[in-house]
Motif scaffolding. Sequence first.
Motif, PDB file in Angstrom:
ATOM      1  N   SER A 117      38.730  13.950  97.394  1.00 28.45           N
ATOM      2  CA  SER A 117      38.667  14.644  98.945  1.00 28.45           C
ATOM      3  C   SER A 117      37.541  15.513  99.299  1.00 28.45           C
ATOM      4  O   SER A 117      37.734  15.958  98.577  1.00 28.45           O
ATOM      5  N   ASN A 118      36.491  14.974 100.395  1.00 21.10           N
ATOM      6  CA  ASN A 118      35.321  15.441  99.910  1.00 21.10           C
ATOM      7  C   ASN A 118      35.824  17.177 100.646  1.00 21.10           C
ATOM      8  O   ASN A 118      35.860  17.142 101.967  1.00 21.10           O
ATOM      9  N   ARG A 119      35.579  17.971  99.799  1.00 27.18           N
ATOM     10  CA  ARG A 119      35.608  19.383 100.865  1.00 27.18           C
ATOM     11  C   ARG A 119      34.228  19.743 100.623  1.00 27.18           C
ATOM     12  O   ARG A 119      32.809  19.088 100.000  1.00 27.18           O
TER      13      ARG A 119
ATOM     14  N   ILE B  91      34.376  18.445  95.409  1.00 25.22           N
ATOM     15  CA  ILE B  91      35.290  17.197  95.314  1.00 25.22           C
ATOM     16  C   ILE B  91      36.031  17.714  95.094  1.00 25.22           C
ATOM     17  O   ILE B  91      36.921  18.137  93.388  1.00 25.22           O
TER      18      ILE B  91
ATOM     19  N   THR C  99      30.844  19.772  93.843  1.00 25.62           N
ATOM     20  CA  THR C  99      30.113  18.499  94.838  1.00 25.62           C
ATOM     21  C   THR C  99      28.714  18.199  94.315  1.00 25.62           C
ATOM     22  O   THR C  99      28.580  16.899  93.525  1.00 25.62           O
TER      23      THR C  99
END
Length: 64
Positions: free
Chosen positions: A25-27, A31, A48
């Motif tokens: 999940s890209n936050r 990540i 990231t």
Amino acid sequence: MGTPDIWRKSSYSGSGDGNACVEISNRRTHIAIRDSKAPAHGTLSVPTEAFTPFIQALKSLTQP
């Protein structure tokens, strides 16, 4: 209250019953990585900017 995470299955997880399912999940600042078979068991978070070196290091462990 934050927005819910959008998880996507790794392209390397394989097909079928998903014996090796990893989701990411890209936050905003990192990540998140989890086992899709046991999502409630927690996640691993990687900044990231460190994600690509992290994946490269993992790949180097599995290559002959």
